[in-house]
Design a protein around this motif. Structure first.
Motif, PDB file in Angstrom:
ATOM      1  N   VAL A 111      46.613  44.633  71.810  1.00 12.75           N
ATOM      2  CA  VAL A 111      46.444  45.875  71.068  1.00 12.75           C
ATOM      3  C   VAL A 111      47.768  46.218  70.393  1.00 12.75           C
ATOM      4  O   VAL A 111      48.802  45.625  70.706  1.00 12.75           O
ATOM      5  CB  VAL A 111      45.997  47.053  71.980  1.00 12.75           C
ATOM      6  N   GLU A 112      47.721  47.162  69.504  1.00 10.02           N
ATOM      7  CA  GLU A 112      48.941  47.633  68.863  1.00 10.02           C
ATOM      8  C   GLU A 112      49.743  48.468  69.863  1.00 10.02           C
ATOM      9  O   GLU A 112      49.146  49.196  70.673  1.00 10.02           O
ATOM     10  CB  GLU A 112      48.608  48.494  67.640  1.00 10.02           C
ATOM     11  N   PRO A 113      51.073  48.409  69.828  1.00  7.59           N
ATOM     12  CA  PRO A 113      51.877  49.214  70.747  1.00  7.59           C
ATOM     13  C   PRO A 113      51.534  50.709  70.699  1.00  7.59           C
ATOM     14  O   PRO A 113      51.574  51.384  71.728  1.00  7.59           O
ATOM     15  CB  PRO A 113      53.314  48.961  70.283  1.00  7.59           C
ATOM     16  N   ALA A 114      51.155  51.209  69.546  1.00  9.09           N
ATOM     17  CA  ALA A 114      50.798  52.626  69.424  1.00  9.09           C
ATOM     18  C   ALA A 114      49.553  52.976  70.238  1.00  9.09           C
ATOM     19  O   ALA A 114      49.327  54.147  70.568  1.00  9.09           O
ATOM     20  CB  ALA A 114      50.586  52.988  67.959  1.00  9.09           C
ATOM     21  N   ALA A 115      48.754  51.981  70.584  1.00 10.45           N
ATOM     22  CA  ALA A 115      47.533  52.215  71.366  1.00 10.45           C
ATOM     23  C   ALA A 115      47.807  52.294  72.862  1.00 10.45           C
ATOM     24  O   ALA A 115      46.915  52.639  73.633  1.00 10.45           O
ATOM     25  CB  ALA A 115      46.523  51.110  71.082  1.00 10.45           C
ATOM     26  N   VAL A 116      49.039  51.985  73.270  1.00 13.79           N
ATOM     27  CA  VAL A 116      49.408  52.013  74.690  1.00 13.79           C
ATOM     28  C   VAL A 116      50.022  53.369  75.005  1.00 13.79           C
ATOM     29  O   VAL A 116      51.005  53.781  74.392  1.00 13.79           O
ATOM     30  CB  VAL A 116      50.412  50.880  75.018  1.00 13.79           C
ATOM     31  N   THR A 117      49.413  54.076  75.968  1.00 15.04           N
ATOM     32  CA  THR A 117      49.936  55.382  76.375  1.00 15.04           C
ATOM     33  C   THR A 117      50.488  55.308  77.790  1.00 15.04           C
ATOM     34  O   THR A 117      50.097  54.443  78.588  1.00 15.04           O
ATOM     35  CB  THR A 117      48.849  56.469  76.310  1.00 15.04           C
ATOM     36  N   SER A 118      51.374  56.224  78.107  1.00 15.98           N
ATOM     37  CA  SER A 118      52.062  56.231  79.395  1.00 15.98           C
ATOM     38  C   SER A 118      51.125  56.337  80.582  1.00 15.98           C
ATOM     39  O   SER A 118      51.388  55.777  81.644  1.00 15.98           O
ATOM     40  CB  SER A 118      53.065  57.389  79.453  1.00 15.98           C
ATOM     41  N   ASP A 119      50.044  57.058  80.428  1.00 14.37           N
ATOM     42  CA  ASP A 119      49.157  57.297  81.570  1.00 14.37           C
ATOM     43  C   ASP A 119      48.144  56.178  81.807  1.00 14.37           C
ATOM     44  O   ASP A 119      47.433  56.184  82.811  1.00 14.37           O
ATOM     45  CB  ASP A 119      48.441  58.632  81.420  1.00 14.37           C
ATOM     46  N   GLN A 120      48.099  55.198  80.926  1.00 10.06           N
ATOM     47  CA  GLN A 120      47.154  54.097  81.098  1.00 10.06           C
ATOM     48  C   GLN A 120      47.591  53.162  82.217  1.00 10.06           C
ATOM     49  O   GLN A 120      48.784  52.956  82.454  1.00 10.06           O
ATOM     50  CB  GLN A 120      47.022  53.281  79.809  1.00 10.06           C
TER      51      GLN A 120
END
Length: 88
Positions: free
Chosen positions: A19-28
């Motif tokens: 996935v794109e880095p922007a799609a990765v969130t801290s709470d995932q």
């Protein structure tokens, strides 16, 4: 330093999750991102190589390794600590 560590870890996790880095969130969690145990190990190796650190991670007993992989945020925090220790 923290932003570059966070960016590096997020980029590596995103690559592993495809996935794109922007799609990765801290709470995932890595599971949320579709990363299995092999993907976790590959991510740990990539983090070690990219940041020139040793991650205390036991793939056979991840819960006993002392390296919290419960979410993206905990991985970033743990890696930031290892980078800071190395520079001290």
């Amino acid at each position: 330093m923290s932003n570059s560590v966070r960016d590096t870890v997020t980029r590596i996790i995103a690559e592993q999750a495809m996935v794109e880095p922007a799609a990765v969130t801290s709470d995932q969690t890595l599971e949320d991102l579709g990363i299995d145990s092999l993907g976790l190990v590959e991510s740990i190796f990539a983090i070690e190589e990219s940041l020139n650190i040793q991650v205390p991670f036991n793939a056979n007993s991840p819960e006993d390794s002392g390296f919290d992989v419960s979410s993206v945020a905990t991985i970033v925090k743990a890696v930031e600590g290892l980078v800071a220790e190395q520079k001290a």
